[in-house]
Design an enzyme around this catalytic site. Structure first.
Site, PDB file in Angstrom:
ATOM      1  N   SER A  62      -2.346  -0.675   0.109  1.00 17.09           N
ATOM      2  CA  SER A  62      -1.925  -1.010   1.551  1.00 17.09           C
ATOM      3  C   SER A  62      -0.649  -1.025   1.502  1.00 17.09           C
ATOM      4  O   SER A  62      -0.039  -1.303   2.779  1.00 17.09           O
ATOM      5  CB  SER A  62      -2.767  -1.911   2.034  1.00 17.09           C
ATOM      6  OG  SER A  62      -3.972  -1.672   2.635  1.00 17.09           O
ATOM      7  N   LYS A  65       1.531   1.080   3.480  1.00 17.09           N
ATOM      8  CA  LYS A  65       1.511   1.236   4.965  1.00 17.09           C
ATOM      9  C   LYS A  65       2.877   0.870   5.524  1.00 17.09           C
ATOM     10  O   LYS A  65       3.619   1.206   6.521  1.00 17.09           O
ATOM     11  CB  LYS A  65       0.328   0.241   5.642  1.00 17.09           C
ATOM     12  CG  LYS A  65      -1.093   0.717   5.215  1.00 17.09           C
ATOM     13  CD  LYS A  65      -1.922  -0.253   5.661  1.00 17.09           C
ATOM     14  CE  LYS A  65      -3.244   0.186   5.905  1.00 17.09           C
ATOM     15  NZ  LYS A  65      -4.192   0.056   4.251  1.00 17.09           N
ATOM     16  N   TYR A 186      -3.137  10.047   3.491  1.00 14.25           N
ATOM     17  CA  TYR A 186      -3.212   8.547   3.503  1.00 14.25           C
ATOM     18  C   TYR A 186      -3.760   8.062   2.124  1.00 14.25           C
ATOM     19  O   TYR A 186      -3.222   7.214   1.346  1.00 14.25           O
ATOM     20  CB  TYR A 186      -4.222   7.997   4.469  1.00 14.25           C
ATOM     21  CG  TYR A 186      -4.572   6.571   4.436  1.00 14.25           C
ATOM     22  CD1 TYR A 186      -3.898   5.631   4.899  1.00 14.25           C
ATOM     23  CD2 TYR A 186      -5.862   6.349   3.853  1.00 14.25           C
ATOM     24  CE1 TYR A 186      -4.125   4.403   4.833  1.00 14.25           C
ATOM     25  CE2 TYR A 186      -6.304   5.013   3.831  1.00 14.25           C
ATOM     26  CZ  TYR A 186      -5.427   3.985   4.311  1.00 14.25           C
ATOM     27  OH  TYR A 186      -5.782   2.656   4.100  1.00 14.25           O
ATOM     28  N   TYR A 238      -3.592  -8.953   5.791  1.00 13.17           N
ATOM     29  CA  TYR A 238      -5.106  -8.702   6.470  1.00 13.17           C
ATOM     30  C   TYR A 238      -5.308  -9.874   7.305  1.00 13.17           C
ATOM     31  O   TYR A 238      -4.707 -10.368   8.078  1.00 13.17           O
ATOM     32  CB  TYR A 238      -6.180  -8.485   5.359  1.00 13.17           C
ATOM     33  CG  TYR A 238      -5.642  -7.699   4.365  1.00 13.17           C
ATOM     34  CD1 TYR A 238      -5.163  -6.268   4.480  1.00 13.17           C
ATOM     35  CD2 TYR A 238      -5.685  -7.987   3.019  1.00 13.17           C
ATOM     36  CE1 TYR A 238      -4.740  -5.457   3.511  1.00 13.17           C
ATOM     37  CE2 TYR A 238      -5.530  -7.064   1.954  1.00 13.17           C
ATOM     38  CZ  TYR A 238      -4.934  -6.029   2.350  1.00 13.17           C
ATOM     39  OH  TYR A 238      -4.606  -5.130   1.003  1.00 13.17           O
ATOM     40  N   VAL A 256      -4.842  -3.753  -2.271  1.00 13.20           N
ATOM     41  CA  VAL A 256      -6.112  -4.149  -2.990  1.00 13.20           C
ATOM     42  C   VAL A 256      -5.960  -3.718  -4.372  1.00 13.20           C
ATOM     43  O   VAL A 256      -6.888  -3.932  -5.316  1.00 13.20           O
ATOM     44  CB  VAL A 256      -7.285  -3.529  -2.349  1.00 13.20           C
ATOM     45  CG1 VAL A 256      -7.763  -4.140  -1.011  1.00 13.20           C
ATOM     46  CG2 VAL A 256      -7.583  -1.935  -2.226  1.00 13.20           C
TER      47      VAL A 256
HETATM   48  N1  GLN Z   1      -6.836   2.745  -0.206  1.00  9.61           N
HETATM   49  C1  GLN Z   1      -7.396   1.373   0.579  1.00  9.61           C
HETATM   50  C2  GLN Z   1      -8.198   1.382   1.583  1.00  9.61           C
HETATM   51  O1  GLN Z   1      -8.103   2.378   2.371  1.00  9.61           O
HETATM   52  C3  GLN Z   1      -6.134   0.419   1.053  1.00  9.61           C
HETATM   53  C4  GLN Z   1      -6.849  -0.750   1.420  1.00  9.61           C
HETATM   54  C5  GLN Z   1      -6.028  -2.156   0.918  1.00  9.61           C
HETATM   55  O2  GLN Z   1      -4.896  -2.042   0.280  1.00  9.61           O
HETATM   56  N2  GLN Z   1      -6.095  -3.151   1.563  1.00  9.61           N
HETATM   57  O3  GLN Z   1      -9.350   1.096   1.665  1.00  9.61           O
END
Ligand code: GLN
Length: 307
Positions: A62, A65, A186, A238, A256
């Site tokens: 993430s 992002k 993505y 989050y 994650v």
């Molecule tokens: N690639 C992960 C997903 O889409 C990214 C999520 C994350 O790092 N929270 O679930």
């Protein structure tokens, strides 16, 4: 002094590693070693301080992002970006689909999956994966970032929830491109392999207002950086973003894969890596290391104690 505090913070963070669990909903991530913990701090003056597993590569997840949002703000502009996504914390899990079909057609913010997929949809007509990878390398001060093919394939094979988000956005005419291609891009951006140093580099460029302090080259406008850091502060961790803002008080973004990227205004970029995660998906070792650092060095943006 900074070095001693950083070492103490890293040692503090290590105590909590066993309280978490590595992500395994993307099967390849389940191979990570939960006892890893790395801390890297980079300052605008060129100092680098690091402890533990700072060379260990892991996927950005993430944290990509942030780069996607920054790129979209630079190239599409503020008004276009925020006609596609909102700027409100969702209070839901990062991969939640709930509010997308109830509260609003637009994703709540660009730091959750729905918002990031929509941002990638904005970028896809203009940028190839290779162009975005080049930009990630520049903004992380790390030319060795590559695609982790194993994680990418693992995520693509298990990513139906993200495809579902894409189709829901498409059904509402919010996402206009091809769903499968958008979500595939993505996944690739989530699967870029960084280390704690790369994240400290990204945090440093954001802390330095978008300018690479090594050569004075501006990579992002001041306005873009301000917007990105605000959304990191309010939405970057989050559905633990509120608690993190109170306890740590530094704009941060977690992934994650176990990374956290933090940006302390004018002072430093911080990258942590610890794949043992709390139940919301944030690195437990990285989060506690940052909490210690913030407390000891008065890095909280509302800290009124003298440095
Ligand atoms: N690639 C992960 C997903 O889409 C990214 C999520 C994350 O790092 N929270 O679930």
């Amino acid at each position: 002094m900074l070095k001693d505090t950083a070492k103490a913070a890293w040692e503090y963070g290590r105590q909590f590693l066993m309280k978490g669990k590595v992500a395994d909903y993307i099967p390849e991530l389940g191979k990570a070693n939960p006892v890893h913990l790395g801390l890297c701090i980079k300052t605008p003056e060129g100092e680098t301080i690091e402890f533990g597993d700072v060379e260990q590569r892991f996927t950005m997840q993430s944290i990509s992002k942030v780069v996607c949002l920054a790129t979209a703000l630079q190239h599409e502009g503020f008004d276009t970006v925020f006609s596609h996504v909102m700027m409100e914390p969702s209070g839901d899990a990062f991969n939640s689909i709930l509010k997308l079909d109830t509260a609003s057609n637009r994703p709540f913010n660009p730091m959750i999956n729905a918002g990031a997929i929509e941002i990638v949809n904005l970028l896809a007509p203009t940028f190839s994966f290779e162009q975005l990878l080049d930009f990630v390398r520049a903004i992380c001060m790390d030319d060795e970032i590559t695609l982790d093919e194993a994680v990418y394939h693992s995520e693509a094979a298990t990513g139906d929830r993200n495809r579902a988000i894409g189709y829901l956005l498409k059904s509402k005419d919010v996402l206009t491109g091809d769903v499968l291609q958008t979500v595939d891009l993505y996944f690739k951006l989530c699967s870029l392999s960084v280390n704690a140093r790369s994240l400290a580099g990204l945090g440093l460029i954001l802390a330095n207002g978008g300018v690479d302090p090594r050569n004075g080259i501006r990579l992002l406008s001041a306005q873009t950086v301000r917007t990105v850091k605000t959304l990191m502060f309010t939405c970057g961790m989050y559905d633990r973003s509120g608690e993190f803002a109170v306890r740590v008080g530094i704009p941060c973004k977690s992934g994650v894969g176990g990374g956290i990227m933090a940006s302390v205004e004018h002072q430093m970029g911080i990258g942590t890596f610890g794949p043992s995660l709390d139940e919301k998906g944030n690195s437990i070792g990285g989060g506690s290391t940052l909490e210690y650092l913030s407390r000891e060095l008065h890095l909280h943006i509302f800290d009124s104690e003298p440095q």
